[in-house]
Design a protein around this motif. Sequence first.
Motif, short mmCIF file in Angstrom:
data_model
loop_
_atom_site.label_atom_id
_atom_site.label_comp_id
_atom_site.label_asym_id
_atom_site.label_seq_id
_atom_site.Cartn_x
_atom_site.Cartn_y
_atom_site.Cartn_z
N PHE A 1 0.74 -1.39 0.19
CA PHE A 1 -0.19 0.15 0.47
C PHE A 1 1.30 1.34 0.04
CE2 PHE A 1 -2.78 -3.76 1.43
CZ PHE A 1 -3.02 -3.03 0.54
N SER A 2 2.23 0.96 -0.53
CA SER A 2 2.80 1.87 -1.06
C SER A 2 2.44 3.10 -1.79
CB SER A 2 4.28 2.41 -1.05
OG SER A 2 4.96 3.55 -1.84
N SER A 3 2.05 4.72 -1.77
CA SER A 3 2.10 5.22 -2.62
C SER A 3 2.44 4.78 -3.47
CB SER A 3 0.80 6.18 -2.95
OG SER A 3 2.35 7.21 -1.59
N ASP A 4 3.62 4.74 -3.67
CA ASP A 4 5.02 4.76 -4.85
C ASP A 4 4.92 3.68 -5.98
OD1 ASP A 4 6.58 6.50 -3.26
OD2 ASP A 4 8.26 5.29 -2.66
N ARG A 5 4.26 2.51 -5.01
CA ARG A 5 3.69 1.22 -5.87
C ARG A 5 2.39 1.40 -7.06
NH1 ARG A 5 -1.63 -0.63 -6.40
NH2 ARG A 5 -1.47 -0.22 -3.65
N THR A 6 1.63 2.68 -6.11
CA THR A 6 0.87 2.99 -6.61
C THR A 6 1.09 4.11 -8.47
OG1 THR A 6 -0.86 2.75 -5.11
CG2 THR A 6 -1.76 3.98 -6.52
N ILE A 7 1.26 4.61 -8.02
CA ILE A 7 1.92 5.64 -9.16
C ILE A 7 2.58 5.10 -10.20
CG2 ILE A 7 3.35 7.45 -9.00
CD1 ILE A 7 0.75 8.84 -8.12
N ASP A 8 4.05 4.36 -10.17
CA ASP A 8 4.35 2.76 -10.76
C ASP A 8 3.68 2.59 -11.69
OD1 ASP A 8 6.49 1.83 -11.58
OD2 ASP A 8 5.34 0.21 -11.06
N GLN A 9 2.09 2.39 -11.16
CA GLN A 9 0.97 1.33 -12.32
C GLN A 9 0.10 2.31 -12.95
OE1 GLN A 9 -0.90 -0.66 -9.08
NE2 GLN A 9 -0.61 -2.48 -9.65
N TYR A 10 -0.04 3.97 -12.19
CA TYR A 10 -0.50 4.61 -13.03
C TYR A 10 0.46 5.31 -14.11
CZ TYR A 10 -4.97 6.52 -10.40
OH TYR A 10 -5.43 6.18 -9.09
N ALA A 11 1.73 5.76 -13.47
CA ALA A 11 2.95 6.10 -15.04
C ALA A 11 2.47 4.92 -16.23
CB ALA A 11 3.77 6.11 -14.21
N ARG A 12 3.06 3.05 -16.00
CA ARG A 12 2.96 2.61 -16.32
C ARG A 12 1.88 2.25 -17.48
NH1 ARG A 12 8.06 -0.46 -15.66
NH2 ARG A 12 8.23 0.24 -13.41
N GLU A 13 1.08 2.30 -16.86
CA GLU A 13 -0.06 1.94 -17.24
C GLU A 13 -1.33 2.79 -17.59
OE1 GLU A 13 -2.06 -0.94 -14.46
OE2 GLU A 13 0.34 -1.84 -13.86
N ILE A 14 -1.41 4.17 -17.66
CA ILE A 14 -2.17 4.82 -18.32
C ILE A 14 -1.49 6.33 -18.68
CG2 ILE A 14 -4.13 6.05 -17.13
CD1 ILE A 14 -5.26 4.44 -14.78
#
Length: 876
Positions: free
Chosen positions: A854-867
């Motif tokens: 639940f680190s926002s680093d993981r979330t943002i990494d996903q946004y950056a790659r997938e959106i």
Amino acid sequence: MQPRAVLEINKPATSSSNGSGKQDVAADIVAAEKYTVTGAPAGPSKLYQGVAWSVHNKLVDAFEATQAYWKEKDPKHVYYLSAEFLMGRTLTNAVHNMGLEGEYAEALKKLGSSLEEVRSQELDAALGNGGLGRLAACFLDSMATLDLPGWGYGIRYRYGMFRQAVKDGLQVELPDYWLDNGNPWEIRRPATQFKVGFYGSLQDGKWVPGEEVIAEAYDVPIPGYKTKTCSNLRLWDALPTTELDLQAFNAGDYVKAVEQKRKADEITAVLYPNDATEEGKELRLKQQFFFVSASLQDTIARYLEKHSDLSGLPEKACFQMNDTHPTIAVAELMRLLIDVHGLSYDDAWAITTKTVAYTNHTVMPEALEKWPVRVLAKLLPRHMQLIEEINDRWLASIKDHVAGKVEKELAAKAAAVAEAKAAAKAEAQAAAKAEGKELAEDEEEAAEEKKEEVDHVAEALKAYSIIQENQWNKGEMLVNMAYLAVVGSFAVNGVAAIHSEIIKTDIFPQFVELFPERFQNKTNGVTLRRWLAYCNPELSALITEALGTDAWVKDASLLEKLKPFAEDASFRARWRAIKQQKKAALAAHIKEVTGYEVSTEPLFDIQVKRIHEYKRQFMNAISLIYRYKTIKEATPEERAKMVPRVCVFGGKAASAYYMAKKIVGLVLSISETVNNDPDVGDLLKVVFLPNYNVSEAEIIIPGAELSQHISTAGTEASGTSNMKFALNGSFIIGTMDGANIEIGENTGFENLFIFGVKAEEINRLREERKDFKDYDPRWTAALDMVKAGAFGRPDYFDDLVASVNDMTRGNDWFLLANDFASYMDAQDEVDKLYRDQEEWTRRSIIYTASNGFFSSDRTIDQYAREIWSVQPTPLP
Ligand code: GFP
């Protein structure tokens, strides 16, 4: 546009060197104190200013280097459009992220103070309401930490969210003067101004605004953790185009003379004006358009510095719309491309739908904005015209699909009808035959069915239409902003796995059927810097010692390696000692703020979040009333076996939210009664901490042992405080809702106290419970006490009690009564486990170890790659 000639002031003296080439931070602080906060008396507040302004300089250096590098490299940027950024305090975060804590600690020691002492002088930047705004702030931290080119864009509210105080046992709202002492964390940009228009009319197809304001930029540097990257949050202030109408002034009309200024001031005054009135609605839409228009103009202007052809914009920019608030961006981008830059409608649409993405944060109907066409057409006539065109073209493009679907449905229906008819006919024929008669064919039926089909298509198209009739107010047409967002975006995401599914099945099913690939999930996250490393330095030090590295602050998956330590008794003892220390800090805070003295021995049980019926603080309150009753009636032997608790609530009720304010009132009344009852002693203390905000959370969360996330299943999109609590080793009591589910999957459900019905049961239950009378006796006993005035003001609480307990007056929409028994059972389980402190501590460690996901680093990494398709671009 020509900027007004205003200088960037407020800059403190330049950095001092101590002769060895090393900067002398203490001298910097003293200089900043002397030259920047001239006049103020010496003391912690002035010292804070000195420290903050000295950090400001370092931030500016990092900021300028990053922005210059990005400008040169020209990578694709993400622009996070959000009406809210709940930043909280900046000092600690900036000093630590830039790795300056050693220097500043030393300097402050020389000056007879410490970072801890100084930091408390900072006022929170509360430019947000709750989870959505705080998420935006966590995302900025992660974007900078991951070196992702990206800016936040929002509004520089002068008063932010209101300050909550308590008067006569009830919530009162006061203005939050957060800018009173200036703001060392921003840089005014008088050279960056854009005009934003409102009202007016369309003349020869061109929009001629009837009113204009100037949007002026303020940049808030966002330093990444252990990187040179320092990104940006650009907030807009509104200025009048003419500050003073001198002619009106000279003619003695002083009101008119400053009218423009007043109107501009209104736009950026407060977050979320009460939109119950028509004026409030208009002002809120004005705010949304104001920041969206300025942000898009700004982005396009910067793009055009390097490129001449706007068709390349999608390769350089992505606008992430944080909920529906910035959705007018779809129409504004179209307008700018068509009306200002001369593109064709088709080209503009192709660019828009490759550039804009939308995050949905809620299924609550009140937050899925719908603007009356009347209001939009008045405030933004050109945009309304564009939305109509977008809608017409959109409906035309799907008409065949919808007709096909209708045809299939009708065919299926007709087949069923034909079958029934044939059966009936056979029956009738049989009967006729028995009587010796013949049946005639009905020829009109076929024509009738054909007509019906045409109506069916039109009817079916309504479900896809961005412009809809208000179901509560026939005749009024509304623009459904969420539909505009879905149609105008290339990606739509929810914020937790369950929520992203609910979006698909309940909110946008008709769109999913057309373009399933557009819908995604991005489970929320929180920054481990603020929410573990900095707010809980003691626990962080222990984690770092155990893991032999502090790399977990940037790579949260490393927390997993803590698991074996849960089995080590001496490690558990140290873990528990730190929890006790954080409980003591929270107890001291409670004393300071409320005057209540609480022991640190009991279980610290916390529910902090916006007050809302769906979050069910009321159910928690009712359970505490029952606990109080049990204590009062217990024998000494029974009392000796009870697990004492300190139960803390915090959260603001929106100023116009009638029930939420009553819930606050009830908690305050329970608190007063229970805490002053000598029979109760340390067995139960109930505390309402007013003005819950980011800084409060930083004190509360590390001190929690149990935290409550008890929304009705299917209503809380994700929740993010659940993640913060879990990472700080607090247990969760909660429902199968939002991110609780994923926290359960990571931590092991056996470690959570899960209760209540599942999301898929809710609709059926709501139906079934219309005549509900079968209340749990504990529930009835507790509510009877409220009704009987055990907590004062029975009349005041009457509506609140009825909302969950009287099917003729409320319908217990959020199913409190339904879930109450299982909630109480789960609470009993909590008490049982708490008696075994070794096991409790073991599992507490498991919580921290299991939730690095639940680190926002993981979330943002996903946004950056997938959106977004945005690449890390670190400075060399
Ligand atoms: C909203 C939702 C939460 C969600 C956040 C962030 O929060 O469930 O975790 O957005 O996505 F309700 P509030 O702004 O409503 O608190």
